[in-house]
Structure formats: structure tokens, C-alpha cells
Design an enzyme around this catalytic site. Structure first.
Site, PDB file in Angstrom:
ATOM      1  N   GLU A 161      27.824  54.205  83.066  1.00 42.23           N
ATOM      2  CA  GLU A 161      27.760  53.494  81.787  1.00 42.23           C
ATOM      3  C   GLU A 161      27.199  52.083  81.966  1.00 42.23           C
ATOM      4  O   GLU A 161      26.435  51.593  81.135  1.00 42.23           O
ATOM      5  CB  GLU A 161      29.148  53.432  81.141  1.00 42.23           C
ATOM      6  CG  GLU A 161      29.753  54.786  80.796  1.00 42.23           C
ATOM      7  CD  GLU A 161      29.083  55.456  79.607  1.00 42.23           C
ATOM      8  OE1 GLU A 161      28.170  54.856  79.014  1.00 42.23           O
ATOM      9  OE2 GLU A 161      29.479  56.586  79.263  1.00 42.23           O
ATOM     10  N   ARG A 165      23.725  51.277  79.988  1.00 36.53           N
ATOM     11  CA  ARG A 165      23.897  50.363  78.864  1.00 36.53           C
ATOM     12  C   ARG A 165      23.523  48.927  79.233  1.00 36.53           C
ATOM     13  O   ARG A 165      22.739  48.280  78.539  1.00 36.53           O
ATOM     14  CB  ARG A 165      25.342  50.410  78.356  1.00 36.53           C
ATOM     15  CG  ARG A 165      25.768  51.790  77.899  1.00 36.53           C
ATOM     16  CD  ARG A 165      27.084  51.758  77.158  1.00 36.53           C
ATOM     17  NE  ARG A 165      27.662  53.081  77.008  1.00 36.53           N
ATOM     18  CZ  ARG A 165      28.452  53.446  75.998  1.00 36.53           C
ATOM     19  NH1 ARG A 165      28.745  52.588  75.048  1.00 36.53           N
ATOM     20  NH2 ARG A 165      28.945  54.662  75.941  1.00 36.53           N
ATOM     21  N   ASP A 310      24.619  66.985  80.660  1.00 39.80           N
ATOM     22  CA  ASP A 310      23.463  66.792  79.798  1.00 39.80           C
ATOM     23  C   ASP A 310      22.293  66.030  80.404  1.00 39.80           C
ATOM     24  O   ASP A 310      21.181  66.561  80.540  1.00 39.80           O
ATOM     25  CB  ASP A 310      23.903  66.133  78.482  1.00 39.80           C
ATOM     26  CG  ASP A 310      24.806  64.902  78.686  1.00 39.80           C
ATOM     27  OD1 ASP A 310      25.065  64.546  79.844  1.00 39.80           O
ATOM     28  OD2 ASP A 310      25.250  64.328  77.672  1.00 39.80           O
ATOM     29  N   GLU A 501      22.509  61.902  69.214  1.00 38.40           N
ATOM     30  CA  GLU A 501      21.661  62.935  69.813  1.00 38.40           C
ATOM     31  C   GLU A 501      20.798  63.700  68.805  1.00 38.40           C
ATOM     32  O   GLU A 501      19.630  64.013  69.075  1.00 38.40           O
ATOM     33  CB  GLU A 501      22.521  63.915  70.623  1.00 38.40           C
ATOM     34  CG  GLU A 501      23.061  63.364  71.917  1.00 38.40           C
ATOM     35  CD  GLU A 501      24.231  62.431  71.723  1.00 38.40           C
ATOM     36  OE1 GLU A 501      24.516  61.598  72.614  1.00 38.40           O
ATOM     37  OE2 GLU A 501      24.903  62.529  70.653  1.00 38.40           O
TER      38      GLU A 501
END
Length: 639
Positions: A161, A165, A310, A501
Site C-alpha cells: 500500500e 499509494r 488481482d 475497478e
């Protein structure tokens, strides 16, 4: 490598003079007043954000009437509505919890994930503000980054993360501010180099600290890292394993950092991860969702393209495109994965033949679970991106490398896009649940069986035969619609977290196919977000002839139940609402040549990075090893 340069001019000390006390006091008062106004945060000027919130609330009351209009859509006007939604979200955060990592817009509070905080929301939303040309807001964020952003907290944070980010956000801000200097222009750090020093210095500092996560026995990064010590830490659960998706979705960021700085260490660290993973020879290109930093081997057999799986697949094709096709190994891995997805995970729903991307929680030899996380809706757009490389479909079809296989990838992209859209139409609010389940035949009708992959030796299916499967979805609810019977939403899965998404894929599908239907679907989604997730505040003002009530939208929040009206709110705005969801809406409604796909790559947090050609030490430093035959493996085991 980079020397610190304060963004704001330091205070200068005036020479001592003998002034009359009253005059001195007057000068001091004026100076303090000037300093107060000049340093005042943007949110303290209420007219702009409050007026936008009030106007947005008024518009929200007319949303249901819009469908009766036959006028041609004004996409610039719609794009401005997205910009307004961003502004009220941002200004609400500025007013209530400036600098906090998390924001609760209903209660007007914020909190930090670790002591001292990291300005998670500020850095994540920064490049969206640049894209939207919001100079005042960028200036305020930049001031905070210059004076308050630090990585010295003695606490562990998520390696993944923090990379996608924080590092991704800083790198994107650096790129956009230098490549597009007319977007949200700011005062230069160095004349002629707008924004260059601050963002790259912060990114380099962060990248150096994150490298400690890769110092494991295998080279697979630990799930967490202490930035103060640059020390990786294994996951507290899952037997210390790292998420496969998280370990393999940091490559775009570190490779671009290596390109900017010339430091190959960043490149080699993340490239090693891909080599170790491929040495496990995943079956048909499909990977289990956990991998051990200690051994470099997969843990468990759970295979899915939802959480923890994913972005492994997403970053395969994006690594290939990021380096302008100079690393064909990632395209090879991507194509293998697509064949595996088609063979093992794609099935048709029982009544309406919706294309469903299922899961294999117990391995490829066990049964298919007809469960789709909202997270998997990144795949339609990524399928299309892989097929054309970001070029318009009409142009790609004329190229010498176009094939039946690419044509069918576009078909799969369109069908999966329709399925993701159906999960929005299914709910009362028009906003998708976190997870949807589908009704399949028993045994399920798999796409790989009914329509073999054209690259296989068993033959292929013509585009005309594939098109006959597709059926339109009715927008009206009714028991007679077969596609509605195919979707089930369990009670525990009804929440909506403002995820990006589906609109991300709509953005790619529109940019690549040119079909306006994807824009229209996106507009319906955006209206539902405004109508059902808005946080409204009421202000009463006493007037001579009575009280005046003003309502305005002050932000947007996640939902606990998206299938009831009015929906139950969660009092939480995820940072990806501003970093991704609203950015993709804005780009979907923009002209195609604005931030063109052919020149850019979006990381998995929607941060915008350029494509480039690697040189020198920045190159693929590994080759795939041949997989041992079953006979050879058995002989080796016997020895």
C-alpha cells in the site's frame, strides 16, 4: 543524491532600528495579519467549497428527471460535475481532518493509521488534483508535503500500500508537473523545473526505506516494513506469507524510480521478485494468492483474480507496456495467464449466459466457485489494454500483428464489462456490492470447453459465433429478466466501498473501442454515487422575514448496504475515492487525447506514469527456466 531545498522562502530577520513603540506595534499587527491571511489553508475561505456543495446538492435533486431529456450529452459539463464532487470531498477533508490518514465525513473526524500519520489521503489524491487543474488545492497539498511529510515513524506499514499509494503518488505528481506544466501550475523550486525537486526527493527517500522489505532470504518482499529502520517484517497472519498480488505489484513504481534516478538497485530488487515467482512454474500461468518470503514458494492452492491475486496479472501486461515492449518476457507471462483464465476460470451463467470470472479456492483440479469480487472488474479494461496496447481498436485491427486471439480478447473484455455493469444494475441504489455470486449450470459451462482458445491445436471460434452469445441487459427491474436471476448478493457482501475497478475498465473500454455506451454506463454510476453516498449538511440562517435553510453536500461515504433505499452508510471515505474512482470518471468524460493511453501507464492505484525505453543497467536481468518434464521430476525425486 538530492539536496534539500525548502519550498517556501525562509523568514528574514530585519535589521534592528529604533522606532516609536506604537508604530512598531502597528507594523507587527499588520505583519501578523498579512502572515495569517497568506498562510491560511484553502479550506478557510468558505465561499468556494460551500457554494459548490450547495449547487451539487441542488443538482442531485434533479438526477431522476435527467433520463427524460433527449438532448445530446455534454461531456465537458458532466466532467465538471465530477470535478465538483472531488472538490467537496477534498474540502470536507481539509476542513475536518487535514493531514489525517483516514476521514469520516459523516462525523467530521479523521484519524491516523500510525502515530504521527503519513498524510495518506493527501499524497494519494495529489495527481488527481493536477489532472483536474486545481492549482489552489495542489499548492496546499504541496505545502504539507514540503513541511510535514516524513517517514521516520517507528512503526510498520504495508509494503504494497505504501508503494502504490505513497511512492506512486509522488512519482506521478513529479511526472505530471514536469510533463504537463500548464496543469495546476505552481511556483518553481528551480527556474524552469516546476515541481521537480520536492516530489522526487520525497520519492527517493521513501524508495530507499522501502528497499528493506526486499531483504528476505528469497527476495520476495515482506508484507510490512518499518520505514524508520528500513526493515521488513513478515505478515502476522497467513504463516508469515506475503500476498502474491502485493509482492508482484510494486514493479511499475520502482522501475520508474530507477529510470528517474539512474539507480539500478530499485529495478533489480523488484525484478528479482518476478524471477523467483516464475521459477515456481505456476500451472497455466495462474498463481496461488500467497507466497513465502522465506522460501520463495507458493503457499496454499487458492487461485483467484480478486483480493490478493488481482494485480499480479495487471502488472504483467503493464510492465511490458511501461518499457515500450522491451521486456517480452512479461508479455509471454501475460498471454500464458490469459489462456489459463479462459480454461479454468471463465464460465457462463445459467440463464443469460453472462460471462463469469470464478475462483478455484482449492486448486485447479477442484470445483469452480462462482464468486466475483468487485476487485476483479479491473480485468475487462486490462484485457482490452493488452489486446491493443492502448491504441484505438480500429487502428489496432489494421496492424500486422492483429490476430484471432486478440479479437477474442476484445470479445471477452466486452462480455466481462457487461457482467460488471450488471452487478450495478442489480442493486436498489445502482451501486455494486463488494461481492456477487452467480448461478451456473452443474457442471458449469466453461468458456475454454465451449470456445477453445484460438492458440490451441483444437481449433478456434469465429468472431461471428462469439458475438451471438452477447445479449443486452434491460435497465428495468423485473422477475422475467433472466440475467437478474443469475446474480445473488449475500447479506454480508452488500457493502459498497466506493471502489474504482468498474469505472477503471469503462475508461479503458471507451478509450479503446470508442463506444459511447461505456461513457453512458459510467454516467449512470456517477449519478448513483452522488445520489446515494453524499453526506449532506444543513445550515439554518436567521433572516428578518424568517429562517433560511441551506443544504449542501460536504463529502461522500462508503455504504454498509447498497441494496436498500435509503442505504446504510459506513462513515468512511476511502482514499481511493479521490485517487482512483473520481479520477477515472473525470478521464472517462474527457477527450481521448487527454493523458493518452498510448503514452502512459496507470499503476494499480491509478497513479499516472510514462512509458519509456530502458537503457544501460535497466534491462531484463533474468531468463525463464525450462519446466522439468513429469518424467524427469519423478526421476529426480527418486534419487
Amino acid at each position: 543524491m538530492y539536496k534539500d531545498k525548502p519550498y517556501f522562502t525562509p523568514k528574514r530577520t530585519a535589521p534592528r532600528r529604533r522606532w516609536r513603540p506604537l508604530f512598531v506595534l502597528g507594523i507587527c499587527a499588520l505583519t501578523l495579519l498579512w502572515y495569517y491571511k497568506s498562510s491560511m489553508p484553502t479550506w478557510q475561505s468558505p465561499a468556494k467549497p460551500l457554494d459548490i456543495g450547495a449547487e451539487l446538492w441542488k443538482w442531485a435533486q434533479t438526477i431522476d428527471e435527467e433520463g427524460s431529456s433527449t438532448a445530446r450529452a455534454d461531456w465537458n459539463e458532466r466532467r465538471e460535475k465530477v470535478r465538483d464532487a472531488f472538490l467537496v470531498s477534498w474540502h470536507g477533508y481539509e476542513k475536518d481532518s487535514w493531514g489525517s490518514d483516514e476521514y469520516n465525513p459523516v462525523s467530521g473526524r479523521g484519524r491516523n493509521m500510525i502515530e504521527g500519520g503519513m498524510g495518506w489521503i493527501i499524497v494519494d489524491a495529489l495527481d488527481t488534483m493536477i489532472v483536474m487543474n486545481l492549482s489552489t488545492e495542489v499548492r496546499h497539498a504541496r505545502e504539507w508535503i514540503s513541511t510535514s511529510l516524513k517517514y521516520t515513524q517507528d512503526h510498520d506499514v504495508s509494503t504494497f500500500e505504501t508503494t502504490i499509494r505513497m511512492l506512486g503518488g509522488l512519482l506521478s505528481a513529479h511526472y505530471l508537473s514536469t510533463r504537463y506544466p500548464t496543469l495546476a501550475p505552481i511556483a518553481d523550486d528551480d527556474v524552469g523545473a516546476a515541481g521537480e525537486d520536492l516530489y522526487i526527493e520525497k520519492a527517493t527517500d521513501l524508495g530507499d526505506r522501502l528497499l528493506g522489505a526486499f531483504e528476505s532470504p528469497s527476495g520476495i518482499p515482506y508484507a510490512s516494513v518499518n520505514l524508520n529502520k528500513s526493515e521488513g517484517l513478515p505478515s502476522h497472519g497467513d504463516g508469515g506469507a506475503s500476498s502474491t498480488a502485493e509482492a508482484t505489484s510494486v514493479q511499475l513504481e520502482f522501475k520508474y524510480l530507477a529510470k528517474l534516478t539512474g539507480e539500478a538497485e530499485y529495478w533489480k530488487a523488484v525484478e528479482k521478485v518476478m524471477e523467483v515467482l516464475d521459477e515456481q512454474h505456476p500451472q497455466d500461468g495462474l498463481v496461488p494468492i500467497f507466497i513465502s518470503p522465506k522460501t520463495g514458494q507458493f503457499q496454499g492452492q487458492n487461485i483467484r483474480l480478486g483480493s490478493r491475486g488481482d494485480s499480479y496479472y495487471e502488472y504483467l501486461i503493464k510492465q511490458y507496456l511501461q518499457t515500450s515492449g522491451q521486456e517480452p518476457v512479461y508479455k509471454e507471462l501475460w498471454d500464458e495467464s490469459l489462456r489459463g483464465i479462459r480454461k479454468h476460470l471463465l464460465a457462463f451463467s445459467q440463464h443469460a449466459q453472462l460471462l463469469v470470472l470464478g475462483e478455484r479456492p482449492n486448486g485447479l483440479r477442484e470445483s469452480l466457485s462462482p464468486k466475483m469480487d468487485h476487485l476483479v472488474c479491473f480485468l475487462p479494461g486490462t484485457y482490452a489494454l493488452g489486446a491493443t496496447g492502448g491504441r484505438p481498436l480500429a487502428e489496432a485491427r489494421k496492424s500486422a500483428d492483429w490476430s484471432q486471439q486478440r479479437e477474442e480478447e476484445i470479445f471477452i473484455a466486452k462480455e466481462l464489462m457487461k457482467t460488471c455493469w450488471a452487478t450495478y444494475l442489480k442493486t436498489a441504489t445502482g451501486l455494486a456490492p463488494e461481492i456477487s455470486h452467480f448461478i451456473l449450470d452443474s457442471p458449469p459451462v466453461m468458456m475454454g470447453d465451449k470456445y477453445p482458445d484460438p492458440s490451441s491445436t483444437s481449433g478456434s471460434t469465429t468472431p461471428h459465433e462469439l458475438k451471438s452469445i452477447s445479449k443486452p441487459l434491460s435497465r428495468q427491474s423485473g422477475d422475467s429478466e433472466s440475467w437478474r436471476q443469475d446474480i445473488e448478493i449475500h447479506n454480508m457482501d452488500r457493502h459498497n466501498l466506493q471502489r474504482p475497478e468498474t469505472v477503471e475498465s469503462l475508461f479503458y473500454m471507451y478509450r479503446i473501442t470508442g463506444d459511447e455506451v461505456y461513457r453512458e454506463w459510467g454516467w449512470e454510476m456517477f449519478k448513483s454515487f452522488v445520489k446515494y453516498t453524499a453526506v449532506v449538511e444543513v445550515e439554518e440562517t436567521e433572516l428578518v422575514d424568517g429562517a433560511s435553510v441551506v443544504k449542501r453536500i460536504k463529502g461522500f461515504t462508503s455504504l454498509s448496504d447498497a441494496d436498500t433505499i435509503p442505504p446504510t452508510t459506513r462513515d468512511n471515505m476511502e482514499s481511493f475515492w479521490m485517487a482512483e474512482t473520481l479520477k477515472y470518471f473525470y478521464l472517462l468524460f474527457s477527450e481521448r487525447d487527454f493523458i493518452p493511453l498510448e503514452d502512459h501507464i496507470f499503476n494499480t492505484e491509478a497513479h499516472i506514469l510514462p512509458r519509456f525505453k530502458p537503457t544501460g543497467e535497466l534491462k531484463t536481468g533474468w531468463q525463464r527456466k525450462a519446466k522439468a518434464s513429469p518424467g524427469a521430476a519423478a526421476a529426480a525425486a527418486a534419487v
